[in-house]
Design a protein around this motif. Structure first.
Motif, PDB file in Angstrom:
ATOM      1  N   ILE A 119      -0.515   7.670  10.971  1.00 40.42           N
ATOM      2  CA  ILE A 119      -0.739   8.783  10.045  1.00 40.42           C
ATOM      3  C   ILE A 119      -1.580   9.862  10.720  1.00 40.42           C
ATOM      4  CG2 ILE A 119      -1.908   9.473   7.909  1.00 40.42           C
ATOM      5  CD1 ILE A 119      -1.021   6.740   6.735  1.00 40.42           C
ATOM      6  N   LEU A 120      -2.661   9.464  11.388  1.00 42.13           N
ATOM      7  CA  LEU A 120      -3.515  10.456  12.054  1.00 42.13           C
ATOM      8  C   LEU A 120      -2.759  11.194  13.162  1.00 42.13           C
ATOM      9  CD1 LEU A 120      -6.996   8.670  12.240  1.00 42.13           C
ATOM     10  CD2 LEU A 120      -6.244  10.465  10.673  1.00 42.13           C
ATOM     11  N   ARG A 121      -1.895  10.492  13.875  1.00 41.37           N
ATOM     12  CA  ARG A 121      -1.092  11.160  14.919  1.00 41.37           C
ATOM     13  C   ARG A 121      -0.135  12.175  14.294  1.00 41.37           C
ATOM     14  NH1 ARG A 121      -0.229   5.718  17.324  1.00 41.37           N
ATOM     15  NH2 ARG A 121      -1.968   5.464  18.746  1.00 41.37           N
ATOM     16  N   ALA A 122       0.461  11.821  13.169  1.00 41.81           N
ATOM     17  CA  ALA A 122       1.380  12.744  12.491  1.00 41.81           C
ATOM     18  C   ALA A 122       0.618  13.966  11.979  1.00 41.81           C
ATOM     19  CB  ALA A 122       2.086  12.040  11.341  1.00 41.81           C
ATOM     20  N   ILE A 123      -0.593  13.765  11.512  1.00 39.81           N
ATOM     21  CA  ILE A 123      -1.398  14.876  10.995  1.00 39.81           C
ATOM     22  C   ILE A 123      -1.707  15.880  12.100  1.00 39.81           C
ATOM     23  CG2 ILE A 123      -3.682  15.468  10.058  1.00 39.81           C
ATOM     24  CD1 ILE A 123      -3.483  12.900   8.351  1.00 39.81           C
ATOM     25  N   ARG A 124      -1.813  15.416  13.327  1.00 31.81           N
ATOM     26  CA  ARG A 124      -2.070  16.341  14.455  1.00 31.81           C
ATOM     27  C   ARG A 124      -0.995  17.410  14.582  1.00 31.81           C
ATOM     28  NH1 ARG A 124      -2.983  12.059  19.185  1.00 31.81           N
ATOM     29  NH2 ARG A 124      -4.706  10.922  18.250  1.00 31.81           N
ATOM     30  N   GLU A 125       0.201  17.111  14.084  1.00 31.66           N
ATOM     31  CA  GLU A 125       1.325  18.035  14.185  1.00 31.66           C
ATOM     32  C   GLU A 125       1.295  19.134  13.116  1.00 31.66           C
ATOM     33  OE1 GLU A 125       3.585  17.782  16.705  1.00 31.66           O
ATOM     34  OE2 GLU A 125       2.279  16.168  17.432  1.00 31.66           O
ATOM     35  N   VAL A 126       0.420  18.997  12.122  1.00 29.60           N
ATOM     36  CA  VAL A 126       0.330  19.996  11.051  1.00 29.60           C
ATOM     37  C   VAL A 126      -0.198  21.295  11.652  1.00 29.60           C
ATOM     38  CG1 VAL A 126      -0.830  20.581   8.878  1.00 29.60           C
ATOM     39  CG2 VAL A 126      -0.010  18.251   9.271  1.00 29.60           C
ATOM     40  N   PRO A 127       0.534  22.404  11.477  1.00 33.41           N
ATOM     41  CA  PRO A 127       0.150  23.654  12.140  1.00 33.41           C
ATOM     42  C   PRO A 127      -1.129  24.299  11.596  1.00 33.41           C
ATOM     43  CG  PRO A 127       2.182  23.934  10.875  1.00 33.41           C
ATOM     44  CD  PRO A 127       1.800  22.509  10.782  1.00 33.41           C
ATOM     45  N   ASN A 128      -1.349  24.231  10.302  1.00 28.82           N
ATOM     46  CA  ASN A 128      -2.500  24.887   9.697  1.00 28.82           C
ATOM     47  C   ASN A 128      -3.744  24.002   9.833  1.00 28.82           C
ATOM     48  OD1 ASN A 128      -4.477  25.597   7.647  1.00 28.82           O
ATOM     49  ND2 ASN A 128      -2.931  27.014   6.864  1.00 28.82           N
ATOM     50  N   ASP A 180      -6.691  24.137   8.325  1.00 27.03           N
ATOM     51  CA  ASP A 180      -7.288  23.722   7.051  1.00 27.03           C
ATOM     52  C   ASP A 180      -6.513  22.563   6.428  1.00 27.03           C
ATOM     53  OD1 ASP A 180      -9.290  25.625   7.223  1.00 27.03           O
ATOM     54  OD2 ASP A 180      -8.161  27.125   6.086  1.00 27.03           O
ATOM     55  N   ASP A 181      -5.196  22.638   6.495  1.00 26.54           N
ATOM     56  CA  ASP A 181      -4.363  21.548   5.974  1.00 26.54           C
ATOM     57  C   ASP A 181      -4.587  20.264   6.768  1.00 26.54           C
ATOM     58  OD1 ASP A 181      -3.326  23.242   4.076  1.00 26.54           O
ATOM     59  OD2 ASP A 181      -1.482  23.663   5.206  1.00 26.54           O
ATOM     60  N   ARG A 182      -4.694  20.414   8.090  1.00 27.79           N
ATOM     61  CA  ARG A 182      -4.934  19.269   8.965  1.00 27.79           C
ATOM     62  C   ARG A 182      -6.255  18.590   8.581  1.00 27.79           C
ATOM     63  NH1 ARG A 182      -3.468  21.982  13.429  1.00 27.79           N
ATOM     64  NH2 ARG A 182      -5.604  22.512  13.917  1.00 27.79           N
ATOM     65  N   HIS A 183      -7.291  19.405   8.412  1.00 26.23           N
ATOM     66  CA  HIS A 183      -8.610  18.871   8.056  1.00 26.23           C
ATOM     67  C   HIS A 183      -8.549  18.162   6.700  1.00 26.23           C
ATOM     68  CE1 HIS A 183     -12.935  18.518   7.939  1.00 26.23           C
ATOM     69  NE2 HIS A 183     -12.930  19.062   6.722  1.00 26.23           N
ATOM     70  N   TYR A 184      -7.899  18.782   5.714  1.00 27.72           N
ATOM     71  CA  TYR A 184      -7.779  18.187   4.391  1.00 27.72           C
ATOM     72  C   TYR A 184      -7.052  16.839   4.456  1.00 27.72           C
ATOM     73  CZ  TYR A 184      -5.950  17.188  -0.215  1.00 27.72           C
ATOM     74  OH  TYR A 184      -5.606  16.544  -1.377  1.00 27.72           O
ATOM     75  N   LEU A 185      -5.943  16.806   5.196  1.00 25.10           N
ATOM     76  CA  LEU A 185      -5.160  15.565   5.281  1.00 25.10           C
ATOM     77  C   LEU A 185      -5.937  14.446   5.981  1.00 25.10           C
ATOM     78  CD1 LEU A 185      -1.642  17.026   6.083  1.00 25.10           C
ATOM     79  CD2 LEU A 185      -2.333  15.823   3.992  1.00 25.10           C
ATOM     80  N   LYS A 186      -6.702  14.801   7.021  1.00 25.01           N
ATOM     81  CA  LYS A 186      -7.528  13.801   7.707  1.00 25.01           C
ATOM     82  C   LYS A 186      -8.566  13.221   6.759  1.00 25.01           C
ATOM     83  CE  LYS A 186      -7.659  15.163  12.547  1.00 25.01           C
ATOM     84  NZ  LYS A 186      -8.528  15.686  13.603  1.00 25.01           N
ATOM     85  N   GLN A 187      -9.242  14.088   6.027  1.00 27.57           N
ATOM     86  CA  GLN A 187     -10.266  13.642   5.085  1.00 27.57           C
ATOM     87  C   GLN A 187      -9.652  12.761   3.999  1.00 27.57           C
ATOM     88  OE1 GLN A 187     -13.037  14.217   7.031  1.00 27.57           O
ATOM     89  NE2 GLN A 187     -13.901  14.157   4.988  1.00 27.57           N
ATOM     90  N   TRP A 188      -8.512  13.201   3.469  1.00 24.72           N
ATOM     91  CA  TRP A 188      -7.840  12.446   2.413  1.00 24.72           C
ATOM     92  C   TRP A 188      -7.456  11.053   2.923  1.00 24.72           C
ATOM     93  CZ3 TRP A 188      -2.864  10.484   1.990  1.00 24.72           C
ATOM     94  CH2 TRP A 188      -2.529   9.986   0.729  1.00 24.72           C
ATOM     95  N   THR A 189      -6.908  11.001   4.145  1.00 22.77           N
ATOM     96  CA  THR A 189      -6.493   9.726   4.733  1.00 22.77           C
ATOM     97  C   THR A 189      -7.688   8.799   4.895  1.00 22.77           C
ATOM     98  OG1 THR A 189      -4.685  10.802   5.911  1.00 22.77           O
ATOM     99  CG2 THR A 189      -5.383   8.654   6.738  1.00 22.77           C
ATOM    100  N   THR A 248       8.632  16.565   6.280  1.00 19.39           N
ATOM    101  CA  THR A 248       8.119  17.885   5.953  1.00 19.39           C
ATOM    102  C   THR A 248       7.795  18.668   7.225  1.00 19.39           C
ATOM    103  OG1 THR A 248       7.193  17.039   3.897  1.00 19.39           O
ATOM    104  CG2 THR A 248       6.337  19.139   4.682  1.00 19.39           C
ATOM    105  N   LEU A 249       7.196  17.992   8.190  1.00 18.09           N
ATOM    106  CA  LEU A 249       6.861  18.657   9.454  1.00 18.09           C
ATOM    107  C   LEU A 249       8.126  19.065  10.209  1.00 18.09           C
ATOM    108  CD1 LEU A 249       3.865  16.451  10.614  1.00 18.09           C
ATOM    109  CD2 LEU A 249       3.776  18.847   9.895  1.00 18.09           C
ATOM    110  N   GLN A 250       9.141  18.209  10.160  1.00 22.60           N
ATOM    111  CA  GLN A 250      10.414  18.541  10.830  1.00 22.60           C
ATOM    112  C   GLN A 250      11.052  19.760  10.182  1.00 22.60           C
ATOM    113  OE1 GLN A 250      12.811  14.975  10.874  1.00 22.60           O
ATOM    114  NE2 GLN A 250      12.908  15.048  13.108  1.00 22.60           N
TER     115      GLN A 250
END
Length: 88
Positions: A29-38, A40-49, A82-84
């Motif tokens: 999951i954390l590796r997939a989050i690295r691909e998020v372009p934004n 702020d979204d990346r930070h939010y998803l990491k925290q949520w995870t 979603t990333l694809q």
């Protein structure tokens, strides 16, 4: 009868393997989050995870853990799709 050489808090093989599955899911999951372009979204998803995994760290029932792993895998696949779509 000989005393066990394992410490009292040692995990059974089944528990150890399940723990490995959880850690593997967390890393994927954390590796997939690295691909998020934004950022702020990346930070939010990491925290949520992190919060979700911490909130459920004390789960001990086998069926509950299996269900959470399955749910996590589904969410990971949705994130990857979603990333694809965002890249194309």
């Amino acid at each position: 009868m000989a005393a066990s050489r394992l410490p009292p808090a040692a995990l059974s093989l089944k528990q150890f393997l399940r723990r490995q599955q959880v850690l593997q899911l967390y890393r994927r999951i954390l590796r997939a989050i690295r691909e998020v372009p934004n950022e702020d979204d990346r930070h939010y998803l990491k925290q949520w995870t992190r919060e979700e995994f911490k909130r459920n760290k004390d789960a001990t029932e086998e069926d509950t853990i299996k269900m959470m792993i399955t749910h996590g895998n589904i969410q990971l696949q949705e994130l990857k799709k979603t990333l694809q779509l965002a890249k194309s």
